[in-house]
Write a protein that holds these residues in place. Structure first.
Motif, PDB file in Angstrom:
ATOM      1  N   ASP A 149       0.855  -1.182   0.000  1.00 29.34           N
ATOM      2  CA  ASP A 149       0.000   0.000   0.000  1.00 29.34           C
ATOM      3  C   ASP A 149       0.898   1.241   0.000  1.00 29.34           C
ATOM      4  O   ASP A 149       1.790   1.364   0.832  1.00 29.34           O
ATOM      5  CB  ASP A 149      -0.874  -0.043   1.267  1.00 29.34           C
ATOM      6  CG  ASP A 149      -1.859   1.110   1.320  1.00 29.34           C
ATOM      7  OD1 ASP A 149      -2.445   1.435   0.264  1.00 29.34           O
ATOM      8  OD2 ASP A 149      -2.040   1.686   2.406  1.00 29.34           O
ATOM      9  N   ILE A 159       0.679  -5.198   2.533  1.00 27.65           N
ATOM     10  CA  ILE A 159      -0.663  -5.662   2.904  1.00 27.65           C
ATOM     11  C   ILE A 159      -0.869  -7.125   2.535  1.00 27.65           C
ATOM     12  O   ILE A 159      -1.841  -7.744   2.945  1.00 27.65           O
ATOM     13  CB  ILE A 159      -1.766  -4.778   2.274  1.00 27.65           C
ATOM     14  CG1 ILE A 159      -1.597  -4.717   0.746  1.00 27.65           C
ATOM     15  CG2 ILE A 159      -1.746  -3.371   2.877  1.00 27.65           C
ATOM     16  CD1 ILE A 159      -2.788  -4.062   0.054  1.00 27.65           C
ATOM     17  N   PRO A 223      -4.044 -10.558   5.855  1.00 30.15           N
ATOM     18  CA  PRO A 223      -5.227 -11.305   5.421  1.00 30.15           C
ATOM     19  C   PRO A 223      -4.862 -12.398   4.414  1.00 30.15           C
ATOM     20  O   PRO A 223      -4.095 -12.142   3.474  1.00 30.15           O
ATOM     21  CB  PRO A 223      -6.106 -10.232   4.767  1.00 30.15           C
ATOM     22  CG  PRO A 223      -5.225  -9.068   4.503  1.00 30.15           C
ATOM     23  CD  PRO A 223      -4.053  -9.145   5.424  1.00 30.15           C
ATOM     24  N   GLU A 225      -6.526 -13.556   2.065  1.00 34.05           N
ATOM     25  CA  GLU A 225      -6.973 -13.257   0.701  1.00 34.05           C
ATOM     26  C   GLU A 225      -5.980 -12.372  -0.065  1.00 34.05           C
ATOM     27  O   GLU A 225      -6.095 -12.190  -1.262  1.00 34.05           O
ATOM     28  CB  GLU A 225      -8.367 -12.612   0.712  1.00 34.05           C
ATOM     29  CG  GLU A 225      -8.418 -11.294   1.458  1.00 34.05           C
ATOM     30  CD  GLU A 225      -9.769 -10.599   1.308  1.00 34.05           C
ATOM     31  OE1 GLU A 225     -10.706 -11.200   0.759  1.00 34.05           O
ATOM     32  OE2 GLU A 225      -9.873  -9.423   1.741  1.00 34.05           O
ATOM     33  N   LEU A 226      -4.994 -11.816   0.655  1.00 32.60           N
ATOM     34  CA  LEU A 226      -3.971 -11.011  -0.019  1.00 32.60           C
ATOM     35  C   LEU A 226      -2.606 -11.699  -0.016  1.00 32.60           C
ATOM     36  O   LEU A 226      -1.599 -11.081  -0.352  1.00 32.60           O
ATOM     37  CB  LEU A 226      -3.846  -9.634   0.643  1.00 32.60           C
ATOM     38  CG  LEU A 226      -5.066  -8.722   0.526  1.00 32.60           C
ATOM     39  CD1 LEU A 226      -4.793  -7.378   1.168  1.00 32.60           C
ATOM     40  CD2 LEU A 226      -5.456  -8.540  -0.946  1.00 32.60           C
ATOM     41  N   ARG A 274      -5.161 -11.947  -6.182  1.00 33.81           N
ATOM     42  CA  ARG A 274      -4.817 -11.142  -4.995  1.00 33.81           C
ATOM     43  C   ARG A 274      -4.802  -9.645  -5.340  1.00 33.81           C
ATOM     44  O   ARG A 274      -5.202  -8.807  -4.557  1.00 33.81           O
ATOM     45  CB  ARG A 274      -3.443 -11.508  -4.425  1.00 33.81           C
ATOM     46  CG  ARG A 274      -3.205 -12.939  -4.057  1.00 33.81           C
ATOM     47  CD  ARG A 274      -4.356 -13.623  -3.341  1.00 33.81           C
ATOM     48  NE  ARG A 274      -3.962 -14.993  -3.128  1.00 33.81           N
ATOM     49  CZ  ARG A 274      -4.197 -15.991  -3.993  1.00 33.81           C
ATOM     50  NH1 ARG A 274      -4.882 -15.800  -5.096  1.00 33.81           N
ATOM     51  NH2 ARG A 274      -3.760 -17.206  -3.743  1.00 33.81           N
ATOM     52  N   THR A 277      -8.306  -8.352  -5.514  1.00 30.73           N
ATOM     53  CA  THR A 277      -8.842  -8.192  -4.159  1.00 30.73           C
ATOM     54  C   THR A 277      -8.268  -6.937  -3.495  1.00 30.73           C
ATOM     55  O   THR A 277      -8.993  -6.152  -2.887  1.00 30.73           O
ATOM     56  CB  THR A 277      -8.504  -9.440  -3.309  1.00 30.73           C
ATOM     57  OG1 THR A 277      -8.974 -10.586  -3.999  1.00 30.73           O
ATOM     58  CG2 THR A 277      -9.134  -9.366  -1.936  1.00 30.73           C
ATOM     59  N   ALA A 278      -6.968  -6.754  -3.622  1.00 30.58           N
ATOM     60  CA  ALA A 278      -6.327  -5.585  -2.992  1.00 30.58           C
ATOM     61  C   ALA A 278      -6.868  -4.283  -3.592  1.00 30.58           C
ATOM     62  O   ALA A 278      -7.071  -3.299  -2.873  1.00 30.58           O
ATOM     63  CB  ALA A 278      -4.817  -5.666  -3.169  1.00 30.58           C
ATOM     64  N   ARG A 280      -9.772  -3.777  -4.679  1.00 29.91           N
ATOM     65  CA  ARG A 280     -11.149  -3.541  -4.206  1.00 29.91           C
ATOM     66  C   ARG A 280     -11.179  -2.986  -2.783  1.00 29.91           C
ATOM     67  O   ARG A 280     -12.158  -2.390  -2.372  1.00 29.91           O
ATOM     68  CB  ARG A 280     -11.936  -4.858  -4.242  1.00 29.91           C
ATOM     69  CG  ARG A 280     -12.646  -5.096  -5.567  1.00 29.91           C
ATOM     70  CD  ARG A 280     -13.761  -6.117  -5.424  1.00 29.91           C
ATOM     71  NE  ARG A 280     -13.256  -7.432  -5.046  1.00 29.91           N
ATOM     72  CZ  ARG A 280     -12.942  -8.392  -5.904  1.00 29.91           C
ATOM     73  NH1 ARG A 280     -13.104  -8.204  -7.188  1.00 29.91           N
ATOM     74  NH2 ARG A 280     -12.491  -9.544  -5.506  1.00 29.91           N
ATOM     75  N   ARG A 281     -10.098  -3.217  -2.040  1.00 29.66           N
ATOM     76  CA  ARG A 281     -10.118  -2.855  -0.614  1.00 29.66           C
ATOM     77  C   ARG A 281      -9.911  -1.367  -0.340  1.00 29.66           C
ATOM     78  O   ARG A 281     -10.244  -0.889   0.725  1.00 29.66           O
ATOM     79  CB  ARG A 281      -9.055  -3.675   0.143  1.00 29.66           C
ATOM     80  CG  ARG A 281      -9.493  -5.111   0.339  1.00 29.66           C
ATOM     81  CD  ARG A 281      -8.363  -5.973   0.812  1.00 29.66           C
ATOM     82  NE  ARG A 281      -7.849  -5.578   2.114  1.00 29.66           N
ATOM     83  CZ  ARG A 281      -7.901  -6.333   3.208  1.00 29.66           C
ATOM     84  NH1 ARG A 281      -8.468  -7.513   3.166  1.00 29.66           N
ATOM     85  NH2 ARG A 281      -7.383  -5.922   4.325  1.00 29.66           N
ATOM     86  N   SER A 282      -9.279  -0.668  -1.282  1.00 27.98           N
ATOM     87  CA  SER A 282      -9.041   0.772  -1.074  1.00 27.98           C
ATOM     88  C   SER A 282      -9.232   1.501  -2.391  1.00 27.98           C
ATOM     89  O   SER A 282      -9.266   0.881  -3.447  1.00 27.98           O
ATOM     90  CB  SER A 282      -7.605   1.031  -0.614  1.00 27.98           C
ATOM     91  OG  SER A 282      -7.340   0.405   0.587  1.00 27.98           O
ATOM     92  N   ARG A 283      -9.316   2.808  -2.295  1.00 29.41           N
ATOM     93  CA  ARG A 283      -9.412   3.602  -3.528  1.00 29.41           C
ATOM     94  C   ARG A 283      -8.002   3.942  -3.995  1.00 29.41           C
ATOM     95  O   ARG A 283      -7.298   4.694  -3.331  1.00 29.41           O
ATOM     96  CB  ARG A 283     -10.175   4.898  -3.251  1.00 29.41           C
ATOM     97  CG  ARG A 283     -11.658   4.698  -3.071  1.00 29.41           C
ATOM     98  CD  ARG A 283     -12.371   6.037  -3.063  1.00 29.41           C
ATOM     99  NE  ARG A 283     -12.628   6.523  -4.418  1.00 29.41           N
ATOM    100  CZ  ARG A 283     -13.625   6.077  -5.188  1.00 29.41           C
ATOM    101  NH1 ARG A 283     -14.426   5.143  -4.760  1.00 29.41           N
ATOM    102  NH2 ARG A 283     -13.809   6.580  -6.385  1.00 29.41           N
TER     103      ARG A 283
END
Ligand code: KG4
Ligand code: ZN
Length: 356
Positions: A149, A159, A223, A225-226, A274, A277-278, A280-283
């Motif tokens: 990140d 992350i 996580p 998922e990452l 991955r 997914t990453a 989608r988690r933040s802008r």
């Protein structure tokens, strides 16, 4: 500001001059790959000896004018190899009377999409790092696979990452098992590209996608998922090869290309998943990718689709900056000149973490 960057963390002896963090004035890379090839991997003693032999020549070739600062990789990497670059950099900075900056190798890989070649007229197409953030970084090489990140430029936190082998290592080990030579990434890429162009992806062997189980201790709080795990994939390939009577039998049956393409697809799809997914988690504004494995043609295609779906800009280095080089060290040093450790009293840090 012209910064001399020195990189000797693994098997490339490299030096470069970068102006104001982006314009590559010179970039010299001496690769030791042929020296390590007979051993099927990097031998630290051979690497450090070769760095000692080449560093003077590589630096002399890179430098043609005054230098305002020296930057050097101080980790992560092989300790005896890092030492050669750090000692050379210390000596040079002292002799020239200029500052010395210590740079993290992985963070530097994520600077490569911001580099352009002096005089090529491409400056306008290459973004400024400040305009790319907040960004998701993907550092993918022979030693590392991590999702990072980057809320502001020069600020990093991991992350997600691999729990065992790096993606490049997974390519290299498969190639070794199948008798395809070292390093494995480029040859796997080529064989898989030809196979996929001729046969498409419908007949691929389904290999595991390397998703770690939730709650395993190796996640160290990240996580699942990452994170990825490539050790199961490697074992699956080994079992497959054993079942089919060995690498030679597979080659004789003409099955190597399908197997190689299948294995590559498992790595590429697990990295893509991955990344999706990453994102989608933040802008994020961009996906910034660096490291030797980002040369992989299938990965480049799939990541372009992933970035497109997510509506972020994909920033990838041109091929010559994907592998280890001094330009990424010099370039990042310009943007971190206020915060990078002043390396005069610095020691090598083989296990240096991102964002530390
Ligand atoms: O970034 P790099 O030069 O060194 C490290 O910091 O590790 O990456 C080297 C890795 C090797 O594992 C090599 O097999 C892999 O990058 N690689 C590739 C390709 N070209 C190099 N992997 C997949 N496809 C490629 N085309
Ligand atoms: Zn590297």
């Amino acid at each position: 500001m012209d910064i001399l960057g020195i990189e000797t963390s693994c098997d490339e002896t490299a030096a470069a001059i970068v102006r104001d963090g982006r314009e590559v004035v010179s970039n010299v890379v001496y690769t030791q790959i042929p020296l390590h090839r007979p051993y099927g991997g990097v031998v630290p003693e051979i690497a450090s000896r070769a760095h000692v032999e080449k560093i003077g020549e590589v630096v002399r070739e890179a430098v043609s004018g005054p230098v305002d600062a020296v930057a050097v990789t101080y980790g992560p990497g092989l300790s005896p190899a890092l030492l050669v670059g750090l000692n050379a950099a210390k000596g040079l900075a002292r002799a020239l009377g200029v500052p010395l900056f210590g740079i993290n190798h992985i963070e530097a890989h994520l600077h490569t999409p911001f580099l352009f070649d002096s005089g090529d007229g491409e400056a306008a197409r290459v973004p400024f790092p400040e305009d790319a953030v907040p960004a998701l970084g993907l550092a993918i090489s022979g030693g590392h696979t991590a999702w990072i990140d980057m809320p502001a430029y020069g600020v990093y936190s991991i992350i997600g990452q691999t729990l065992d082998d790096a993606a490049g290592e997974a390519f290299d080990k498969a190639a070794k098992l199948l008798g395809l030579g070292y390093p494995g990434g480029p040859v796997v890429d080529k064989i898989a590209r030809e196979y996929l162009a001729g046969s498409g992806s419908s007949g691929l062997v389904p290999f595991p996608k390397g998703r770690p189980r939730e709650g395993v201790s190796a996640l160290a709080g990240l996580p699942a998922e990452l994170c990825v795990s490539f050790s199961g994939l490697k074992t699956a390939l080994l079992r497959h090869v054993q079942r089919e009577g060995g690498a030679e039998a597979i080659a004789a049956a003409g099955e190597t290309p399908r197997l190689v393409a299948s294995y590559q697809e498992a790595i590429v799809q697990s990295v893509a998943e991955r990344t999706r997914t990453a994102l989608r988690r933040s802008r994020y504004r961009s996906l910034v990718v660096g490291g030797g494995v980002s040369l992989n043609s299938r990965l480049r295609t799939v990541l372009a689709e992933v970035a497109d779906e997510a509506g972020v800009r994909l920033l990838m280095a041109k091929p010559r900056y994907c592998g280890d080089n001094g330009a990424m060290i010099a370039g990042l040093a310009f943007f971190r000149r206020e915060t990078a450790p002043n390396a005069a009293a610095l020691d090598v840090c083989p296990g240096l973490e991102v964002g530390k």
